[in-house]
Design an enzyme around this catalytic site. Structure first.
Site, PDB file in Angstrom:
ATOM      1  N   GLU A  72     -54.877  -3.599  11.204  1.00  0.00           N
ATOM      2  CA  GLU A  72     -54.010  -2.764  10.317  1.00  0.00           C
ATOM      3  C   GLU A  72     -53.567  -3.636   9.011  1.00  0.00           C
ATOM      4  O   GLU A  72     -53.035  -5.033   9.208  1.00  0.00           O
ATOM      5  CB  GLU A  72     -52.881  -2.214  11.168  1.00  0.00           C
ATOM      6  CG  GLU A  72     -53.553  -1.290  12.180  1.00  0.00           C
ATOM      7  CD  GLU A  72     -52.353  -0.680  12.891  1.00  0.00           C
ATOM      8  OE1 GLU A  72     -52.602   0.533  13.685  1.00  0.00           O
ATOM      9  OE2 GLU A  72     -51.346  -1.475  13.098  1.00  0.00           O
ATOM     10  N   CYS A  85     -49.101  -6.116   2.791  1.00  0.00           N
ATOM     11  CA  CYS A  85     -48.922  -7.127   4.154  1.00  0.00           C
ATOM     12  C   CYS A  85     -50.389  -7.208   4.852  1.00  0.00           C
ATOM     13  O   CYS A  85     -50.703  -6.407   5.444  1.00  0.00           O
ATOM     14  CB  CYS A  85     -47.928  -6.508   4.936  1.00  0.00           C
ATOM     15  SG  CYS A  85     -47.368  -7.375   6.611  1.00  0.00           S
ATOM     16  N   CYS A  92     -53.164 -11.575  18.385  1.00  0.00           N
ATOM     17  CA  CYS A  92     -52.611 -12.778  18.348  1.00  0.00           C
ATOM     18  C   CYS A  92     -52.092 -13.504  19.452  1.00  0.00           C
ATOM     19  O   CYS A  92     -51.922 -12.840  20.610  1.00  0.00           O
ATOM     20  CB  CYS A  92     -51.199 -12.385  17.584  1.00  0.00           C
ATOM     21  SG  CYS A  92     -50.044 -13.770  17.060  1.00  0.00           S
ATOM     22  N   CYS A  96     -45.180 -13.319  21.069  1.00  0.00           N
ATOM     23  CA  CYS A  96     -43.915 -13.001  20.638  1.00  0.00           C
ATOM     24  C   CYS A  96     -43.323 -11.616  21.426  1.00  0.00           C
ATOM     25  O   CYS A  96     -43.979 -10.469  21.304  1.00  0.00           O
ATOM     26  CB  CYS A  96     -43.471 -12.702  19.377  1.00  0.00           C
ATOM     27  SG  CYS A  96     -43.919 -14.301  18.050  1.00  0.00           S
ATOM     28  N   CYS A  99     -42.857  -8.199  19.588  1.00  0.00           N
ATOM     29  CA  CYS A  99     -43.952  -7.887  18.569  1.00  0.00           C
ATOM     30  C   CYS A  99     -45.188  -7.072  19.260  1.00  0.00           C
ATOM     31  O   CYS A  99     -45.827  -7.818  20.192  1.00  0.00           O
ATOM     32  CB  CYS A  99     -44.427  -9.012  17.916  1.00  0.00           C
ATOM     33  SG  CYS A  99     -45.699  -8.555  16.509  1.00  0.00           S
ATOM     34  N   GLY A 139     -51.467 -11.505  13.557  1.00  0.00           N
ATOM     35  CA  GLY A 139     -52.014 -12.865  13.777  1.00  0.00           C
ATOM     36  C   GLY A 139     -51.022 -14.039  13.230  1.00  0.00           C
ATOM     37  O   GLY A 139     -50.017 -13.529  12.516  1.00  0.00           O
ATOM     38  N   SER A 171     -45.994 -16.429   6.246  1.00  0.00           N
ATOM     39  CA  SER A 171     -45.090 -16.391   7.278  1.00  0.00           C
ATOM     40  C   SER A 171     -45.878 -17.199   8.359  1.00  0.00           C
ATOM     41  O   SER A 171     -47.062 -16.700   8.855  1.00  0.00           O
ATOM     42  CB  SER A 171     -44.789 -14.947   7.695  1.00  0.00           C
ATOM     43  OG  SER A 171     -43.907 -14.754   8.914  1.00  0.00           O
ATOM     44  N   SER A 194     -40.815 -17.742  10.923  1.00  0.00           N
ATOM     45  CA  SER A 194     -40.071 -16.872  12.264  1.00  0.00           C
ATOM     46  C   SER A 194     -39.269 -17.823  12.807  1.00  0.00           C
ATOM     47  O   SER A 194     -39.966 -17.955  14.253  1.00  0.00           O
ATOM     48  CB  SER A 194     -41.414 -16.417  12.804  1.00  0.00           C
ATOM     49  OG  SER A 194     -41.848 -15.325  11.858  1.00  0.00           O
ATOM     50  N   LEU A 195     -38.072 -17.642  12.855  1.00  0.00           N
ATOM     51  CA  LEU A 195     -37.248 -18.682  13.809  1.00  0.00           C
ATOM     52  C   LEU A 195     -36.830 -17.843  14.945  1.00  0.00           C
ATOM     53  O   LEU A 195     -37.078 -18.364  15.956  1.00  0.00           O
ATOM     54  CB  LEU A 195     -36.083 -19.040  12.883  1.00  0.00           C
ATOM     55  CG  LEU A 195     -35.140 -20.073  13.594  1.00  0.00           C
ATOM     56  CD1 LEU A 195     -35.733 -21.356  14.136  1.00  0.00           C
ATOM     57  CD2 LEU A 195     -34.099 -20.354  12.811  1.00  0.00           C
ATOM     58  N   HIS A 196     -36.034 -16.811  14.767  1.00  0.00           N
ATOM     59  CA  HIS A 196     -35.494 -15.733  15.700  1.00  0.00           C
ATOM     60  C   HIS A 196     -34.465 -16.270  16.692  1.00  0.00           C
ATOM     61  O   HIS A 196     -34.062 -15.727  17.659  1.00  0.00           O
ATOM     62  CB  HIS A 196     -36.811 -15.210  16.438  1.00  0.00           C
ATOM     63  CG  HIS A 196     -37.713 -14.688  15.237  1.00  0.00           C
ATOM     64  ND1 HIS A 196     -37.426 -13.733  14.449  1.00  0.00           N
ATOM     65  CD2 HIS A 196     -39.080 -14.896  15.368  1.00  0.00           C
ATOM     66  CE1 HIS A 196     -38.460 -13.669  13.840  1.00  0.00           C
ATOM     67  NE2 HIS A 196     -39.605 -14.147  14.325  1.00  0.00           N
ATOM     68  N   CYS A 312     -42.154  -4.066  10.404  1.00  0.00           N
ATOM     69  CA  CYS A 312     -42.409  -5.756  11.091  1.00  0.00           C
ATOM     70  C   CYS A 312     -42.365  -5.619  12.649  1.00  0.00           C
ATOM     71  O   CYS A 312     -41.460  -4.955  13.171  1.00  0.00           O
ATOM     72  CB  CYS A 312     -41.277  -6.348  10.613  1.00  0.00           C
ATOM     73  SG  CYS A 312     -41.386  -8.059  11.054  1.00  0.00           S
TER      74      CYS A 312
END
Length: 334
Positions: A72, A85, A92, A96, A99, A139, A171, A194-196, A312
């Site tokens: 996608e 995007c 992936c 996460c 996600c 990914g 990213s 991408s810290l989170h 996202c």
């Protein structure tokens, strides 16, 4: 300029500047060359299957690859800005927990051609010129390093898509080695981490594959920023009562003290399989204000595309393994 180089430049102009991928329509190329190109089975990597439009104008494109895998890609128009995007892998491996992209695991990397063709396909089906690119689809971009860099070089080349390097953002979940390697490429593209989470324990809970310490990853990002002159962005998915408590704000403040960067807060977008809820508007405001009060430069990403599952964290790859399993289940139930 040799004939071969001249024809190569003509081919690039047809594809990237005129949006034509059918060799038979490239009328200024020699007939023999057009015939050879048309007979090349892999001249095109993607087959557009469907477009799902969101209420806010965001569009999600479903593409089938030559081997039957599905990916996608998202188009986000906003005023004079048109962002694409794009995905870099089928599935992936980062896993996460918030996600959808990693729910089926990693099937394979995309080629540089498959990456570039996503942008070209969206451009051909859009009324406005693509102005910005973000490698934030399905990914982990830096886990497919060589294909990503080759695709970016094509997309920013004056003979290619011709987009300015500073309009491209990559990213990453945080692969310190590839981040430092990317600085050596001298591409001057933007980097988003991408810290989170502000500490290793919580980050490993949210990203089970996050084995490198937060301090090591942030060191690599600082190094990238210092060597390229590009300001870093730290992406932070807000998960209510999980990573947005006062102690998390204090930890973030300590990590980012005297560092020029922006924290991009992303309110969690619903994923059926994820054990989290979306923050309420009041929770988003509270978290934003607490970060500002702690001296952190912060932005809150506006939700785009959620009604089409294009926001996202909502993109999915349907691998051949998943498609075959679904087909078997359907046969058994029928």
């Amino acid at each position: 300029m040799s004939g071969r180089a001249f024809h190569g430049r003509q081919l690039l102009q047809w594809i990237f500047q005129r949006g034509v991928c059918d060799p038979e329509q490239m009328t200024d190329l020699p007939k023999a060359l057009r015939t050879r190109l048309a007979s090349h089975r892999r001249f095109s990597h993607l087959d557009w299957k469907h477009t799902h439009a969101s209420d806010d104008g965001t569009r999600k494109f479903l593409f089938e690859l030559n081997d039957g895998q599905l990916i996608e890609t998202v188009s986000i128009p906003e005023g004079d800005r048109h962002t694409v995007c794009f995905s870099t892998q089928v599935g992936c491996a980062m896993a996460c927990r918030f996600c959808a992209s990693g729910l089926t695991g990693l099937a394979r990397n995309l080629s540089s051609g498959e990456i570039v063709e996503q942008v070209l396909n969206v451009q051909r089906q859009s009324e406005s010129r693509v102005t910005h690119l973000v490698a934030m689809g399905i990914g982990e971009p830096l886990a497919n390093y060589d294909a990503l860099v080759q695709a970016v070089r094509t997309l920013i080349s004056p003979d290619g898509f011709g987009l300015g390097a500073r309009r491209v953002t990559v990213s990453t979940v945080g692969l310190a080695g590839p981040i430092r390697r990317l600085a050596d490429e001298k591409l001057s593209i933007n980097l988003a981490l991408s810290l989170h989470a502000p500490n290793d324990e919580l980050r490993r809970e949210l990203i089970p594959t996050a084995r490198q310490p937060v301090a090591e990853i942030l060191g690599a990002v600082r190094d990238y920023q210092n060597r390229t002159g590009r300001e870093a962005t730290l992406e932070y998915v807000q998960l209510p009562e999980v990573n947005d408590r006062p102690e998390h704000v204090r930890e973030l403040s300590g990590l980012l003290r005297r560092w020029r960067c922006t924290v991009n807060v992303i309110p969690f977008n619903p994923v059926d399989e994820a054990p989290f809820r979306s923050p309420t508007p009041s929770e988003i405001i509270r978290f934003h204000r607490s970060l500002l009060a702690a001296g952190i430069k912060v932005k809150v990403r506006r939700r785009r595309g959620d009604s089409a599952a294009a926001a996202c964290g909502q993109l999915r790859a349907v691998t051949m393994k998943t498609r075959k399993a679904t087909a078997r289940a359907t046969e058994k139930s029928s």
